[in-house]
Design an enzyme around this catalytic site. Structure first.
Site, PDB file in Angstrom:
ATOM      1  CE1 TYR A 145     -34.400  24.422   9.153  1.00 18.67           C
ATOM      2  CE2 TYR A 145     -34.898  26.286  10.587  1.00 18.67           C
ATOM      3  CZ  TYR A 145     -34.055  25.250  10.203  1.00 18.67           C
ATOM      4  OH  TYR A 145     -32.872  25.047  10.860  1.00 18.67           O
TER       5      TYR A 145
ATOM      6  CB  ALA B 197      -0.918  -0.013   1.220  1.00 18.55           C
TER       7      ALA B 197
ATOM      8  CG  ASN C   3     -33.032  27.675  13.989  1.00 16.34           C
ATOM      9  OD1 ASN C   3     -33.293  28.417  13.058  1.00 16.34           O
ATOM     10  ND2 ASN C   3     -32.233  26.631  13.862  1.00 16.34           N
TER      11      ASN C   3
ATOM     12  N   GLY D 281       9.213  -0.699  -6.897  1.00 12.23           N
ATOM     13  CA  GLY D 281       8.624  -1.938  -7.381  1.00 12.23           C
ATOM     14  C   GLY D 281       8.152  -2.864  -6.272  1.00 12.23           C
TER      15      GLY D 281
ATOM     16  NE  ARG E 250      -0.844   3.315 -14.588  1.00 16.36           N
ATOM     17  CZ  ARG E 250      -0.916   2.000 -14.837  1.00 16.36           C
ATOM     18  NH1 ARG E 250      -1.497   1.574 -15.940  1.00 16.36           N
ATOM     19  NH2 ARG E 250      -0.421   1.126 -13.993  1.00 16.36           N
TER      20      ARG E 250
ATOM     21  CG  ASN F  82     -52.097  20.655  11.928  1.00 18.25           C
ATOM     22  OD1 ASN F  82     -52.267  19.808  11.063  1.00 18.25           O
ATOM     23  ND2 ASN F  82     -52.055  21.962  11.665  1.00 18.25           N
TER      24      ASN F  82
END
Length: 486
Positions: free
Chosen positions: A391, A16, A411, A85, A22, A402
């Site tokens: 909101y 890793a 707020n 490598g 690329r 309701n």
């Protein structure tokens, strides 16, 4: 009675350290994500299937970021200062296998599609080779075949471009692996490719790893040259073909990443469909690794389920919804074009269409959050309804409330967020502005179009409006005035 050799222990080396040139990215290649997880996560997960004694990560480019993403306290990290490598990377980890009497499995960190089962089978295959030729089953004694040095996992690719080609003899022993840049036209015609996954007997690997040379087109030290060096010593490396070549896809470009992610996405969708979820037009559906679905979930096109999302039994998610890090209960209806983040929706609630729910909101059972309603960092009680154009932020809303169309909890005062409390069975009239901090009592009512700045007691009515004026025949007067001006 003799003894039965029961197989070697294994260590895993995950490479890793690469920069991923690329990819054209500042981010290390192995940290680019596939379905919400870095590539290295999937390789690590598969490696754990073989229950290794140790996992060794060879890190280099931006190593601290890579270590943080791996997040493994029990793992070992080896630093490769220069990317010279794969052979050079394995050599950097030599101290961990130099005196180890077991197998070493080597795998690249950019192979997110490799399955743990495949790696487990490869270790079993290596073990069978080691035991096979010396078998004496008459007296139940199994001896090691000292000639077996390793196994290379290979695959057949219709288009092998870019992969190293595997050259074998008639007994499936690998003679050599030729990188594409170094291959002759005849060798390039071979369709059996090297996956970049190897298992070596550690003492044999330790003997030759420092003898690698970089006499090739890339001037790199290839781990594949280990095979040639082992053959010189009379040792054998065999090949094991992976039946599904897609597992062998290495991610070297962004397009490889897209291909790999698409393959994995369809694999996961297939898994969920076979476990009781209905997925309409799966080509358009996105479900990430940590998502969990219950049976009888129904998912419509263009849905994204992200992060640690959980979807309860019988829930329906209509088209164009995005749900992230949220828990959705049973028999919930998420209507079209809704976004839900970091929130909990309880059983039998309805959310949407065109709703947004975010920042640790909890919506209780049978509540209804309707079209063009945004709820942020709030709790919404059972059977409460906010059906239109509202909101609700930093609020605590009780049961059976309701909330009329156009209601806004005000707020934020420019410096701090303040809380709104609406108690059970309150009725908030349309276009009410609730200026927080404020409490609306049980069964209290606010008149439509009011700006409420003071607490409302239980069962009281709060109305804040200018007196309405009526001017008779105003339209006629206006017409006359306009004519005079012209």
């Amino acid at each position: 009675m003799g003894h039965i050799h029961s197989g070697e222990k294994t260590k895993v080396i995950i490479l890793a350290a690469g920069k991923g040139t690329r990819f054209k990215s500042e981010k290390p290649k192995v940290l680019h994500e596939v379905l919400g997880k870095p590539m290295i996560f999937y390789v690590s997960l598969s490696a754990r299937w073989i229950n290794p004694e140790q996992i060794i990560y060879v890190v280099g480019h931006k190593k601290d970021q890579v270590k943080e993403a791996i997040n493994c306290d029990r793992c070992v990290y080896v630093e490769q200062d220069q990317q010279l490598g794969t052979g050079h990377a394995v050599a950097a980890a030599k101290e961990y296998f130099r005196d180890y009497d077991g197998y070493v499995l080597i795998i690249n960190g950019d192979m997110p599609l490799i399955k743990g089962e495949t790696l487990k089978n490869a270790v079993s295959f290596m073990d069978a080779l080691v035991r096979y030729e010396g078998a004496n089953l008459g007296d139940m004694v199994l001896y090691k075949n000292e000639n077996i040095a390793g196994v290379v996992l290979t695959a057949y690719m219709q288009d092998p471009t870019g992969y190293g080609r595997v050259i074998k003899d008639g007994q499936h022993r690998v003679l050599r692996i030729v990188e594409e840049k170094d291959a002759s036209p005849q060798e390039k015609a071979i369709k059996e490719i090297n996956t970049g996954i190897y298992i070596f007997y550690a003492p044999y690997l330790a003997e030759v790893i420092d003898q690698l040379e970089n006499d090739n087109a890339q001037s790199e030290y290839y781990i594949t040259d280990v095979i040639r060096l082992l053959r010189k010593k009379g040792k054998e490396v065999h090949s094991l073909i992976i039946p599904d070549p897609t597992e062998a896809i290495g991610v070297n470009t962004r397009w490889d990443l897209a291909r790999a992610e698409n393959i994995m996405r369809m694999q996961y969708l297939s898994f969920w469909a076979l476990n009781g979820a209905t997925i309409h037009n799966p080509e358009t559906v996105w479900i990430e690794f940590d998502v969990d679905l219950s049976k009888d979930v129904e998912i419509f096109p263009n849905v994204m389920l992200r992060g640690t999302t959980q979807i309860g039994e019988g829930t329906i998610i209509e088209p164009n919804c995005i749900i992230k890090n949220s828990k959705i209960g049973k028999n919930v209806k998420i209507l079209a074009n809704t976004i839900i983040e970091d929130s909990v929706i309880h059983d039998n609630a309805v959310v949407g269409p065109f709703s947004r729910v975010r920042n640790n909101t909890v919506i209780e059972s049978q509540a209804v959050i309707g079209n063009f309603v945004e709820v942020k960092n709030s709790s919404i009680g059972k059977r409460t309804t906010a059906k239109h154009l509202s909101y609700i932020g930093d609020a605590e809303v009780g049961n059976d409330v309701n909330i009329g169309a156009g209601t806004i909890t005000c707020n934020y005062d420019g410096f701090k967020k303040h809380k709104t409390v609406i108690k059970d069975r309150a009725f908030i009239g349309s276009d009410t502005m609730l200026v927080a901090p404020i409490t609306v009592g049980e069964e209290a009512i606010t008149g439509s179009g009011s700006v409420i700045t003071k607490d409302v007691p239980d069962k009281a009515l709060a109305v804040e409006r200018s007196a309405q004026k009526i001017i008779p025949d105003y339209a006629e007067k206006r017409k006359k005035e306009k004519g005079a001006d012209e």
